[in-house]
Design an enzyme around this catalytic site. Structure first.
Site, mmCIF file in Angstrom:
data_model
loop_
_atom_site.group_PDB
_atom_site.id
_atom_site.type_symbol
_atom_site.label_atom_id
_atom_site.label_comp_id
_atom_site.label_asym_id
_atom_site.label_seq_id
_atom_site.Cartn_x
_atom_site.Cartn_y
_atom_site.Cartn_z
ATOM 1 N N CYS A 220 0.815 -1.223 0.000
ATOM 2 C CA CYS A 220 0.000 0.000 0.000
ATOM 3 C C CYS A 220 0.850 1.276 0.000
ATOM 4 C CB CYS A 220 -0.910 0.003 1.218
ATOM 5 S SG CYS A 220 -2.141 -1.314 1.163
ATOM 6 N N ASP A 239 -0.830 -6.101 2.294
ATOM 7 C CA ASP A 239 -0.671 -4.982 3.218
ATOM 8 C C ASP A 239 -1.980 -4.798 3.968
ATOM 9 O OD1 ASP A 239 -0.242 -2.328 4.419
ATOM 10 O OD2 ASP A 239 1.443 -2.184 3.034
ATOM 11 N N LYS A 305 16.450 -0.740 4.361
ATOM 12 C CA LYS A 305 16.555 0.584 4.958
ATOM 13 C C LYS A 305 17.880 0.685 5.707
ATOM 14 C CE LYS A 305 12.441 1.101 3.377
ATOM 15 N NZ LYS A 305 12.179 1.856 2.154
#
EC number: 2.1.1.186
Length: 360
Positions: A220, A239, A305
């Site tokens: 999403c 999601d 990340k």
């Protein structure tokens, strides 16, 4: 030439520097890095003249995570006179013969970009002078070396060349992509660039083809799903949040309101697994490893990340661990590549291909 010039994202100079030091040491080439925070480039100065060409030839640009582009360079040309900037540059490039292209560039910073208009205007007379000297061919040739003139400040430039078979096809290593008006989010450009970077153009028709099954974990609102749908794939979007209605209306998307870390695909004929979840990189890597060990996909693109410090070390450790775990669990035929793409920010995009030796 004594310098290797590497373009990178501003703020990631230390990571690019750490990586090139490791890679140069692997080739037994000594040197040291010169860089400043937010310069958006790194200089690796070799101890021996000529070693920069060795690095530019033997280190694959695609194998470097944090470098967008690189070229062997002379020492910085300083104080180029306004009345004749061309002469010193042509003289500095005398050892380059019959290059196929000229790129007059700047680092990717706001300050350097102020020189962009100058660079565009300067390219025409410089190109003419280089052709006259024999440094540059009359017609562009994609198989010959590429001349780089990178202005890091007014009247200051690094000049050198890259090899056409080990160079980014884009100025400054930056692809210029436009976001579609109906794309759910700007994150869509990250996957678009990843497909362009990791999948050779001549293989995209077979490896990114209509009718394939794909899974998007953490989908999403649908930025990455959008890239799969526009290539004709059928997507399981996983999601707990809401998906873009325009994507749902295509009939190519099935939305599973579930936790991406717990989802198991009901059907295992998946070609592409993609994932851009905001999670610890080690946890995302473990998730992809589990899917790979189960044989639930052929290829995957996912983002890690990045931490604030020791980013190169962290990514390298994760990728090395992933390779070890896959091998320990009987997954022997695979390839892993990673890149800090232009549309990435504090993350690195990874491509994992299972059975890359098999024809498509």
């Amino acid at each position: 030439m004594i310098n290797l010039f590497l373009f990178c994202r501003a703020g990631y100079e230390k990571d690019c520097a750490a990586e090139i030091q490791v890679r140069a040491a692997e080739l037994d080439i000594g040197g040291f890095v010169k860089t400043n925070t937010n310069d958006a480039y790194v200089i690796f100065q070799c101890f021996q003249a000529g070693d920069a060409e060795v690095l530019a030839k033997n280190i694959s640009l695609d194998s470097l995570i944090f470098a967008r582009q690189m070229f062997a360079a002379k020492e910085l040309l300083k104080g180029l006179p306004e009345q004749d900037r061309i002469g010193p540059i042509v003289e500095a490039l005398t050892q380059v013969n019959k290059a196929g292209e000229l790129r007059v560039e700047t680092p990717d910073t706001n300050e350097a970009k102020e020189l962009s208009n100058f660079c565009r205007k300067f390219t025409v007379p410089l190109r003419q002078a280089l052709k006259k000297s024999g440094t540059l061919l009359e017609k562009e040739n994609p198989k010959r070396p590429i001349i780089h003139v990178c202005f890091v400040a007014s009247g200051q430039a690094y000049v050198g060349y890259s090899l056409s078979n080990n160079s980014s096809p884009y100025f400054m290593g930056i692809p210029r992509l436009k976001i579609a008006a109906d794309a759910p989010s700007r994150s869509t450009l990250k996957l678009d660039e990843a497909f362009i970077h990791f999948i050779p153009k001549e293989e995209q028709e077979t490896r990114l083809s209509s009718g394939m099954k794909a899974v998007d974990l953490g989908a999403c609102p649908g930025g990455w799903t959008y890239q799969l749908v526009r290539r004709g794939m059928f997507v399981a979007a996983v999601d707990n949040g809401p998906m873009d209605q325009g994507l749902m209306d295509t009939g190519q998307v099935k939305h599973y309101q579930a936790d991406g870390f717990r989802f198991e695909p009901p059907r295992k004929n998946i070609t592409w697994l993609v994932c851009d979840m905001i999670e610890k990189p080690s946890r995302v890597a473990e998730l992809i490893e589990a899917w790979a060990i189960n044989g639930w996909f052929k290829e995957s693109i996912f983002n890690l990340k990045l931490p604030m410090k020791a980013r190169y070390k962290e990514v390298s450790t994760i990728l090395e661990t992933m390779a070890e775990i896959l091998k320990e669990n009987g997954v022997d035929d695979f390839s892993i590549a990673a890149k800090h793409l232009y549309h990435d920010r504090d993350e690195v995009t990874v491509h994992l291909c299972l059975r890359p030796s098999q024809p498509w």
